[in-house]
Enzyme design. Structure first.
Site, short mmCIF file in Angstrom:
data_model
loop_
_atom_site.label_atom_id
_atom_site.label_comp_id
_atom_site.label_asym_id
_atom_site.label_seq_id
_atom_site.Cartn_x
_atom_site.Cartn_y
_atom_site.Cartn_z
N ARG A 195 -4.38 -4.01 11.95
CA ARG A 195 -4.47 -5.45 11.80
C ARG A 195 -3.96 -6.12 13.06
O ARG A 195 -2.84 -5.86 13.48
CB ARG A 195 -3.54 -5.85 10.65
CG ARG A 195 -4.09 -6.78 9.69
CD ARG A 195 -3.22 -7.00 8.50
NE ARG A 195 -1.81 -7.28 8.71
CZ ARG A 195 -1.12 -8.13 7.96
NH1 ARG A 195 -1.73 -8.79 7.00
NH2 ARG A 195 0.17 -8.31 8.14
N THR A 203 -4.33 -12.58 14.74
CA THR A 203 -5.44 -13.09 13.92
C THR A 203 -5.45 -12.50 12.51
O THR A 203 -6.12 -13.01 11.63
CB THR A 203 -6.79 -12.72 14.57
OG1 THR A 203 -6.92 -11.27 14.55
CG2 THR A 203 -6.86 -13.20 16.01
N ASP A 223 6.79 -3.62 6.47
CA ASP A 223 5.66 -2.93 7.11
C ASP A 223 5.63 -1.49 6.62
O ASP A 223 6.47 -0.67 6.98
CB ASP A 223 5.83 -2.99 8.64
CG ASP A 223 4.59 -2.45 9.35
OD1 ASP A 223 4.17 -1.32 9.03
OD2 ASP A 223 4.03 -3.16 10.19
N ASP A 273 5.46 1.39 9.30
CA ASP A 273 6.73 1.58 10.01
C ASP A 273 7.77 2.25 9.12
O ASP A 273 8.56 3.07 9.59
CB ASP A 273 7.27 0.23 10.51
CG ASP A 273 6.53 -0.24 11.75
OD1 ASP A 273 5.94 0.61 12.46
OD2 ASP A 273 6.53 -1.46 12.01
C1 PRP Z 1 -1.14 -2.44 7.10
C2 PRP Z 1 -1.44 -1.80 5.76
C3 PRP Z 1 -2.89 -2.17 5.56
C4 PRP Z 1 -2.97 -3.54 6.18
C5 PRP Z 1 -2.96 -4.55 5.08
O1 PRP Z 1 -1.62 -1.66 8.13
O2 PRP Z 1 -1.20 -0.43 5.73
O3 PRP Z 1 -3.80 -1.28 6.17
O4 PRP Z 1 -1.81 -3.69 7.01
O5 PRP Z 1 -3.16 -5.82 5.58
P1 PRP Z 1 -4.48 -6.66 5.32
O6 PRP Z 1 -4.77 -6.54 3.85
O7 PRP Z 1 -4.09 -8.05 5.71
O8 PRP Z 1 -5.57 -6.11 6.17
P2 PRP Z 1 -1.35 -2.00 9.67
O9 PRP Z 1 -2.49 -2.78 10.23
O10 PRP Z 1 0.01 -2.60 9.82
O11 PRP Z 1 -1.43 -0.59 10.35
P3 PRP Z 1 -0.52 0.71 10.16
O12 PRP Z 1 -0.86 1.32 8.83
O13 PRP Z 1 -0.93 1.57 11.30
O14 PRP Z 1 0.93 0.30 10.25
N1 URA Z 2 0.91 -4.70 5.94
C1 URA Z 2 2.13 -4.21 5.62
O1 URA Z 2 2.47 -3.06 5.99
N2 URA Z 2 2.95 -4.97 4.90
C2 URA Z 2 2.61 -6.20 4.47
O2 URA Z 2 3.43 -6.86 3.80
C3 URA Z 2 1.35 -6.71 4.82
C4 URA Z 2 0.51 -5.93 5.55
#
Ligand code: PRP
Ligand code: URA
Length: 210
Positions: A105, A109, A201, A204
């Site tokens: 994400r 944006t 997150d 993380d």
């Molecule tokens: C997080 C989570 C989802 C997304 C959700 O991933 O694991 O994939 O955000 O958000 P959305 O519904 O607004 O799209 P992130 O993009 O942080 O990547 P990561 O899993 O590599 O930390």
């Molecule tokens: N992605 C995450 O990991 N946590 C949130 O709360 C939203 C998006």
């Protein structure tokens, strides 16, 4: 008609989610709990798997008993955080294949970006369970579903630990054929697109990257 939303209504899931939400929960415990809750939601997400019967010799007699009809399943984690759920699904459905879809994400944006995709060859013939701990804006999940449909998949479910109404609505609008299985539905998104109260997150916290 929209896909159904199945919210886990179970004390074990509620209890484990509360520990996940605690910012003081260690990476080790967080990872184990994500896997355990994943296993519990899989129980619900596989409720409609077709059964057939087979003959077994019990110590007492011969009996005709239920067995899974051998439907082909693929679990597809959205990288990175979705990886935390794979083990729990595979403990329930050991014969499932695993496809990976990489999606991040944009922090400004909040739009999703696809960066990786590797699927089993026969993915179009499989029932697909997309897994990700968080359904926030719904951008990542919707884009992942679109990608799976582009590859010919017609039977798709989405499994998440925590969702918000905004994300559910986005998936339901764009993909009314997809059922959603969620551990809990939280209140709303904050100004940075994080789920409130949420658990922070997820990637993380699973991988200890912050
Ligand atoms: C997080 C989570 C989802 C997304 C959700 O991933 O694991 O994939 O955000 O958000 P959305 O519904 O607004 O799209 P992130 O993009 O942080 O990547 P990561 O899993 O590599 O930390
Ligand atoms: N992605 C995450 O990991 N946590 C949130 O709360 C939203 C998006």
């Amino acid at each position: 008609m929209s896909g159904k939303v199945h919210i886990m209504d179970h004390p074990l899931v509620a209890h484990k989610l509360t520990i996940l939400r605690d910012k003081n929960t260690s990476v080790k415990d967080f990872r184990e709990l994500v896997s355990e809750i994943g296993m519990l939601i899989t129980y619900e997400a596989t409720r409609d798997l077709p059964l057939t019967t087979k003959t077994v010799e019990t110590p007492i007699c011969t009996a005709e008993e239920p067995t899974l009809a051998g439907k082909k399943i693929a679990v597809v984690p959205i990288l990175r955080a979705g990886l935390g759920l794979v083990d729990g699904v595979l403990r329930m459905v050991p014969s499932a294949r695993v496809g990976h879809i990489g999606m991040y994400r944009d922090e400004e944006t909040l739009e999703p970006h696809l960066y990786f995709c590797k699927m089993p060859k026969d993915i179009a013939e499989r029932e697909v369970l997309i897994v990700d701990p968080m359904l926030a804006t719904g951008g990542s999940a919707s884009a992942a579903i679109t990608e799976m449909k582009r590859m010919g998949c017609t039977n798709i479910k989405l499994m998440v630990l925590v969702a918000v109404p905004e994300g559910i609505q986005r998936v339901q609008t764009l993909h009314p054929d997809v059922d959603i299985y969620a551990g809990a539905v939280d209140s709303h998104l904050n100004e940075r697109g994080y789920i409130v109260p949420g658990l922070g997150d997820a990637g993380d916290r699973i991988f200890g990257t912050k």
